[in-house]
Design a protein around this motif. Structure first.
Motif, mmCIF file in Angstrom:
data_model
loop_
_atom_site.group_PDB
_atom_site.id
_atom_site.type_symbol
_atom_site.label_atom_id
_atom_site.label_comp_id
_atom_site.label_asym_id
_atom_site.label_seq_id
_atom_site.Cartn_x
_atom_site.Cartn_y
_atom_site.Cartn_z
ATOM 1 N N THR A 41 0.815 -1.220 0.000
ATOM 2 C CA THR A 41 0.000 0.000 0.000
ATOM 3 C C THR A 41 0.846 1.267 0.000
ATOM 4 O O THR A 41 0.348 2.340 -0.352
ATOM 5 C CB THR A 41 -0.940 0.039 1.219
ATOM 6 N N THR A 42 2.111 1.160 0.385
ATOM 7 C CA THR A 42 2.966 2.359 0.457
ATOM 8 C C THR A 42 4.040 2.381 -0.620
ATOM 9 O O THR A 42 4.854 3.303 -0.651
ATOM 10 C CB THR A 42 3.661 2.446 1.832
ATOM 11 N N ILE A 43 4.041 1.416 -1.515
ATOM 12 C CA ILE A 43 5.130 1.309 -2.485
ATOM 13 C C ILE A 43 5.204 2.532 -3.396
ATOM 14 O O ILE A 43 6.283 2.951 -3.824
ATOM 15 C CB ILE A 43 4.985 0.007 -3.308
ATOM 16 N N GLY A 44 4.042 3.130 -3.681
ATOM 17 C CA GLY A 44 4.038 4.333 -4.511
ATOM 18 C C GLY A 44 4.727 5.497 -3.829
ATOM 19 O O GLY A 44 5.383 6.322 -4.474
ATOM 20 N N LEU A 62 7.094 5.130 -1.428
ATOM 21 C CA LEU A 62 8.495 4.788 -1.223
ATOM 22 C C LEU A 62 9.334 4.989 -2.478
ATOM 23 O O LEU A 62 10.475 5.441 -2.413
ATOM 24 C CB LEU A 62 8.618 3.336 -0.747
ATOM 25 N N TYR A 63 8.756 4.660 -3.633
ATOM 26 C CA TYR A 63 9.553 4.685 -4.857
ATOM 27 C C TYR A 63 9.055 5.678 -5.901
ATOM 28 O O TYR A 63 9.682 5.839 -6.943
ATOM 29 C CB TYR A 63 9.608 3.283 -5.466
ATOM 30 N N ALA A 64 7.937 6.334 -5.640
ATOM 31 C CA ALA A 64 7.419 7.390 -6.522
ATOM 32 C C ALA A 64 7.391 6.953 -7.981
ATOM 33 O O ALA A 64 7.830 7.671 -8.883
ATOM 34 C CB ALA A 64 8.253 8.656 -6.367
ATOM 35 N N THR A 65 6.877 5.752 -8.217
ATOM 36 C CA THR A 65 6.784 5.245 -9.581
ATOM 37 C C THR A 65 5.436 5.619 -10.186
ATOM 38 O O THR A 65 4.455 5.805 -9.466
ATOM 39 C CB THR A 65 6.927 3.710 -9.594
ATOM 40 N N PRO A 66 5.362 5.742 -11.522
ATOM 41 C CA PRO A 66 4.080 6.041 -12.163
ATOM 42 C C PRO A 66 3.049 4.962 -11.829
ATOM 43 O O PRO A 66 3.331 3.768 -11.933
ATOM 44 C CB PRO A 66 4.427 6.036 -13.659
ATOM 45 N N TYR A 67 1.883 5.392 -11.429
ATOM 46 C CA TYR A 67 0.794 4.489 -11.057
ATOM 47 C C TYR A 67 1.167 3.564 -9.897
ATOM 48 O O TYR A 67 0.491 2.564 -9.647
ATOM 49 C CB TYR A 67 0.349 3.635 -12.253
ATOM 50 N N GLY A 68 2.251 3.901 -9.199
ATOM 51 C CA GLY A 68 2.726 3.031 -8.126
ATOM 52 C C GLY A 68 1.707 2.849 -7.020
ATOM 53 O O GLY A 68 1.509 1.740 -6.523
ATOM 54 N N THR A 121 -1.574 3.143 -7.182
ATOM 55 C CA THR A 121 -2.719 2.353 -7.644
ATOM 56 C C THR A 121 -2.369 0.877 -7.745
ATOM 57 O O THR A 121 -3.105 0.006 -7.260
ATOM 58 C CB THR A 121 -3.201 2.861 -9.013
ATOM 59 N N VAL A 122 -1.238 0.601 -8.384
ATOM 60 C CA VAL A 122 -0.810 -0.792 -8.544
ATOM 61 C C VAL A 122 -0.556 -1.436 -7.185
ATOM 62 O O VAL A 122 -0.962 -2.580 -6.930
ATOM 63 C CB VAL A 122 0.462 -0.866 -9.415
ATOM 64 N N GLY A 123 0.102 -0.691 -6.298
ATOM 65 C CA GLY A 123 0.386 -1.220 -4.974
ATOM 66 C C GLY A 123 -0.875 -1.511 -4.193
ATOM 67 O O GLY A 123 -0.983 -2.549 -3.526
ATOM 68 N N PHE A 124 -1.843 -0.600 -4.286
ATOM 69 C CA PHE A 124 -3.092 -0.807 -3.550
ATOM 70 C C PHE A 124 -3.851 -2.019 -4.088
ATOM 71 O O PHE A 124 -4.364 -2.836 -3.315
ATOM 72 C CB PHE A 124 -3.973 0.440 -3.640
ATOM 73 N N VAL A 125 -3.917 -2.141 -5.408
ATOM 74 C CA VAL A 125 -4.604 -3.294 -6.008
ATOM 75 C C VAL A 125 -3.919 -4.592 -5.583
ATOM 76 O O VAL A 125 -4.580 -5.584 -5.244
ATOM 77 C CB VAL A 125 -4.625 -3.171 -7.546
#
Length: 259
Positions: A214-217, A219-225, A227-231
């Motif tokens: 849930t926090t990967i976006g 931590l790494y500030a990736t595009p769509y991170g 959303t992808v992490g939450f899914v």
């Protein structure tokens, strides 16, 4: 909506919203067992313990552990060098280390409410899930109120946060606590005091993995991170709770000596 949101009655709406789905899931899991369903009084007590006392214990010991880890120089130095942002370091320590360790232990205390009725290992799954769902209900409420009071939040956002958490974090808390509950049942039934440890560690890993996703976006500030992490986190929680239900549905009571 704005006027109603400012009234005390809206807190009641948030309370009902936060607790409704965890209660539904508690009934769902308790009734999944095909044999020897657990007494409602014990299941409800485990739920209430998780909703009240486990939350209090978790808050107190989270503050203590976070303060302790904040004094560990090598850990903080490593994280600062890696992520270059004190806020991210705080997030890592809080979400990936402190919360899983403390919250899983605190929720496990609620399983004791079912101890007099635990006759098999699978019984621990039910009481663990109940305690975890109680904890998640109160956590949903806290996040909902926080969003309501936030300058960027509001009534609609607070209800949305509760709804999203009800179908994500609630499943995580139920499945991880069920895992720990299984271990506690094993320890009690076999009279091996430390038999629960592997299951507690697995619960901590499950919790930490969910929080990482849930926090990967962030931590790494990736595009769509985000959303992808939450899914991915929701999928992880759904798989975990499905495994718990399948185990309950497929097997009669399992005594410690047979597993």
């Amino acid at each position: 909506m704005a006027g109603f949101a400012d009234s005390p009655y809206f807190l009641g709406v948030l309370l009902i919203s936060a607790f409704t789905m965890p209660i539904v899931f508690m009934v769902w899991i308790r009734n999944t067992a095909r044999y020897g369903r657990e007494p409602w009084r014990n299941v409800i007590r485990a739920f209430l313990w998780g909703a009240v006392f486990s939350v209090i214990v978790a808050v107190i010991f989270s503050l203590i552990l976070a303060a302790t880890l904040g004094q560990v120089g090598p850990l903080n130095t490593f994280l600062i060098r890696r992520f270059h942002d004190p806020d991210v370091v705080f997030l890592i320590i809080g979400a990936l280390i402190v919360a899983p360790i403390v919250e899983e232990a605190a929720k496990g205390l609620g399983v004791r409410e079912g101890r007099p009725e635990i006759q098999g290992l699978l019984d621990g799954l039910v009481y663990g899930a109940a305690a975890g769902l109680g904890f998640s209900a109160t956590e949903n409420l806290i996040y909902g109120v926080n969003t309501l009071l936030s300058p960027d939040g509001g009534a609609t956002a607070s209800l949305a946060v509760i709804a999203i958490r009800s179908f994500s974090s609630s499943f995580l808390h139920a499945s991880s606590s069920a895992t720990f509950g299984y271990g506690l049942a094993k320890a009690w039934l076999t009279r091996r005091t430390w038999a629960f440890v592997p299951y507690y560690l697995l619960a901590v890993i499950m919790h930490s993995t969910f929080n990482l996703l849930t926090t990967i976006g962030v931590l790494y500030a990736t595009p769509y991170g985000e959303t992808v992490g939450f899914v991915a986190a929701v999928a992880f929680a759904l798989v975990a709770i499905t495994i718990v239900r399948l185990k309950l549905a497929a097997h009669p009571r399992t005594v410690a000596g047979n597993r």
